[in-house]
Design an enzyme around this catalytic site. Sequence first.
Site, PDB file in Angstrom:
ATOM      1  N   LYS A 188      75.723  66.513 -13.168  1.00 14.67           N
ATOM      2  CA  LYS A 188      75.805  67.171 -14.476  1.00 14.67           C
ATOM      3  C   LYS A 188      77.235  67.276 -14.962  1.00 14.67           C
ATOM      4  O   LYS A 188      77.503  67.260 -16.151  1.00 14.67           O
ATOM      5  CB  LYS A 188      75.290  68.614 -14.357  1.00 14.67           C
ATOM      6  CG  LYS A 188      73.866  68.758 -13.945  1.00 14.67           C
ATOM      7  CD  LYS A 188      73.607  70.242 -13.746  1.00 14.67           C
ATOM      8  CE  LYS A 188      72.306  70.491 -13.043  1.00 14.67           C
ATOM      9  NZ  LYS A 188      72.376  71.598 -12.092  1.00 14.67           N
ATOM     10  N   LYS A 217      77.659  60.283  -6.809  1.00 11.97           N
ATOM     11  CA  LYS A 217      76.372  60.910  -7.145  1.00 11.97           C
ATOM     12  C   LYS A 217      76.238  61.123  -8.655  1.00 11.97           C
ATOM     13  O   LYS A 217      77.205  61.522  -9.304  1.00 11.97           O
ATOM     14  CB  LYS A 217      76.311  62.270  -6.429  1.00 11.97           C
ATOM     15  CG  LYS A 217      74.954  62.907  -6.399  1.00 11.97           C
ATOM     16  CD  LYS A 217      75.012  64.277  -5.725  1.00 11.97           C
ATOM     17  CE  LYS A 217      75.486  65.353  -6.667  1.00 11.97           C
ATOM     18  NZ  LYS A 217      75.010  66.711  -6.377  1.00 11.97           N
ATOM     19  N   LYS A 260      83.602  69.982  -4.322  1.00 15.53           N
ATOM     20  CA  LYS A 260      83.676  70.689  -5.608  1.00 15.53           C
ATOM     21  C   LYS A 260      85.012  71.398  -5.797  1.00 15.53           C
ATOM     22  O   LYS A 260      85.500  71.505  -6.918  1.00 15.53           O
ATOM     23  CB  LYS A 260      82.515  71.679  -5.757  1.00 15.53           C
ATOM     24  CG  LYS A 260      81.183  70.969  -5.961  1.00 15.53           C
ATOM     25  CD  LYS A 260      80.140  71.845  -6.610  1.00 15.53           C
ATOM     26  CE  LYS A 260      78.926  71.007  -6.956  1.00 15.53           C
ATOM     27  NZ  LYS A 260      77.848  71.752  -7.549  1.00 15.53           N
TER      28      LYS A 260
END
Length: 333
Positions: free
Chosen positions: A201, A198, A114
């Site tokens: 969102k 993956k 991230k």
Amino acid sequence: MSKKIFSGVQPTGNLHLGNYLGAIKNFVELQNEKENKCIFCVVDLHAITVKQEPKELKKNIRETAATFIACGIDPAQSIIFNQSMVSAHSEAAWILSCVSKIGWLNRMTQFKEKAGKDKEKASIGLYSYPVLMAADILLYDATHVPVGDDQKQHLELCRDIAQKFNNDFNAPDFLKVPEPLIQKQFSRIMSLKDGIKKMSKSDPSDLSRVNLTDDKDEILNKIKKAKTDPLPLPEEAKELAKRPEAENLLGIYSSLKNQNLEISVSEFSGKNFSEFKEKLSETLIEKIEPISKEIKRLLNDEKYLDTILLEGFHEADKMASKKIKEIKELVGF
Ligand code: AQP
């Protein structure tokens, strides 16, 4: 044996099929085993580890609660609450961060993914996110934590933190060491545009995921455009090893149907993708369309959603306040 279940979902918008098949569907199954006590949290403190627009965040908190309910979590049976309303989460996170090792956190792959290349600019919150997650779980003496495969490492860290706290303060078994509940199959749903990424969102492409608020036409369009490969569907599941998009789509189909991958493979063996995609869309629409409609209906009733979150807060706060008091006592405050 009855289980005490705790899990959370971040109110960061675009809740998708991965969140549903990897986590929320499992929440509902666990709730429906009547002897279990379930607590489901809208983890807004986690959401702010990356910048959120305040008005959007408020809307997303209600939308996440609405999604829980629309997917089958019954507020009369399970506690649904919003993390930031229970101040013990922040207090416990600080105390636990003082027993956690920097070396442990340095190993967390989700932070690396991230934060990307520019780690220096990531928030401290994003780095210490797994400690807050440990606090969430340990405050409720949760015995089992249903999560998607991406959260496995954070759960292992939570277990280490619990054991270290118990050792440091000479309090054997005080913090309960929880078990992860990760589905054996289909625990990681991949992007519709890239079978090795993956479903997420925050993917800038809306075509990469099926949102739980998508309608029939959006689902049809996304499945039509989903990436595939030029071969017909395989005869055996082992042939999927080098075909990530085919494996992902067949995995989604199997998970929705509650059937083994092998059964789905034999159902479509030798067929082309267009035939399979038709069936997949039909199955998805059957499952997701009612959820999507119910989310929209619930979002029109903010009062109801706020009442559920308030009732959930009172129940969660009772448990968490008791535990944080005991934690503070052990620490010497
Ligand atoms: N693709 C996925 N497959 C299976 N499970 C998944 N989960 C998330 N994505 C998948 C599971 O959903 C639960 C709630 O996730 P979260 O709200 O904590 O957010 P996340 O894991 O960070 O989800 P995203 O979509 O990947 O968000 P962004 O893009 O913001 O990083 C968890 O149990 C998770 O395992």
